[in-house]
Design an enzyme around this catalytic site. Structure first.
Site, short mmCIF file in Angstrom:
data_model
loop_
_atom_site.label_atom_id
_atom_site.label_comp_id
_atom_site.label_asym_id
_atom_site.label_seq_id
_atom_site.Cartn_x
_atom_site.Cartn_y
_atom_site.Cartn_z
N CYS A 159 -33.01 -16.58 -8.51
CA CYS A 159 -32.62 -17.15 -10.10
C CYS A 159 -33.67 -18.32 -10.37
O CYS A 159 -34.91 -18.15 -10.32
CB CYS A 159 -31.12 -17.49 -10.08
SG CYS A 159 -30.44 -18.19 -11.82
N HIS A 172 -27.95 -12.74 -8.69
CA HIS A 172 -27.50 -13.62 -7.67
C HIS A 172 -26.86 -12.38 -6.65
O HIS A 172 -25.59 -12.04 -6.66
CB HIS A 172 -26.28 -14.56 -8.08
CG HIS A 172 -26.88 -15.49 -8.89
ND1 HIS A 172 -27.04 -16.75 -8.12
CD2 HIS A 172 -27.18 -15.93 -10.21
CE1 HIS A 172 -27.83 -17.74 -8.93
NE2 HIS A 172 -27.85 -17.08 -10.37
N GLU A 175 -26.44 -12.86 -3.67
CA GLU A 175 -25.54 -13.63 -2.57
C GLU A 175 -24.15 -13.38 -2.98
O GLU A 175 -23.34 -13.54 -2.32
CB GLU A 175 -25.95 -15.06 -2.55
CG GLU A 175 -25.36 -16.16 -3.60
CD GLU A 175 -26.34 -16.04 -4.81
OE1 GLU A 175 -27.04 -15.26 -4.92
OE2 GLU A 175 -25.81 -16.71 -5.68
#
Ligand code: MN
Length: 240
Positions: free
Chosen positions: A112, A214, A216
């Site tokens: 990001c 994202h 994660e």
């Protein structure tokens, strides 16, 4: 030994619930993703660029994470009305870290904001707000939909690590109102959304990989996204 991956810390605060302390943190998902990929995650203090040369010698790879908007002063623009919160000190630290890691040929994964910072370090520019982009046709800020939900599609270029992971296309989450505008000469766009926003970037020899979404927050339920973190850990292991 497992490779140690330095993670750019996010400075915030003072935080009322933490006795008005200023805090440097990273979201848990980044730490878990590096651990699950076979690396040891280490959050870095974004206050002191003087540490960077030593860190680049000692650590095996780096990850730059999401967070504040990037100050447009670093790519020669004044702030637009829709620019969000910026942190000049964090920007300066991560830009310096990117250049030092590149010079030492240590791998960097940018997620990001992290991908955007690398683009600026290489001489590229950003949309300060995607409202500036004329043909915007995809919702790139999916709030209030949960982070673990993919909401838009991507197309991948052939012969790249992400094509090997995902094939021609996949679905991702999206929490950004900034994006790459002028892509720096130092890497190539390897994924785009349907409206042409650059969603991933790569340079094999410079050991740079960036993604705009994202992973994660997706890898616990969509394990193919862990491969993004395995890329930086594997590159770092090869360096040892
Ligand atoms: Mn997006």
């Amino acid at each position: 030994m497992r490779p140690v991956i330095g993670i750019g810390g996010t400075p915030i605060g003072p935080i009322k619930q933490l006795a008005n302390n200023p805090v440097t943190y990273t979201p848990q998902g980044y730490l878990d993703a590096i651990s699950a990929s076979g690396g040891i995650p280490l959050v870095l203090n974004p206050r002191d660029p003087k540490e960077i040369n030593e860190l680049v010698m000692r650590l095996d790879g780096f990850m730059l994470t999401g967070g504040q908007d990037v100050s447009p002063l670093f790519y020669g623009e004044e702030p637009h009305q829709k620019l969000g919160t910026t942190n000049y000190q964090r920007d300066l630290y991560e830009l310096t870290l990117t250049k030092a890691a590149l010079a030492a040929n240590k791998p960097i994964l940018g997620i990001c904001r992290g991908m955007q910072i690398i683009n600026v370090a290489l001489g590229g520019t950003l949309y300060q707000d995607l409202g500036e982009k004329a043909d915007l046709a995809v919702k790139h800020q999916q709030f209030p939909t949960d982070w673990n939900q993919p909401t838009h599609s991507l197309q991948f270029c052939d012969n790249t690590p992400l094509h090997q992971l995902f094939g021609d296309s996949t679905l991702v989450n999206s929490f950004h109102h900034e994006a790459i505008k002028d892509l720096a000469a130092g890497w190539q766009a390897i994924a785009t959304s349907k409206d042409g926003v650059i969603e991933a970037t790569y340079n094999q020899s410079a050991k740079l990989l960036g993604v705009q979404w994202h992973p994660e927050r997706l890898f616990p339920t969509h394990p193919e996204h862990l491969g993004i973190f395995k890329w930086v850990v594997d590159q770092a292991a090869n360096n040892q």
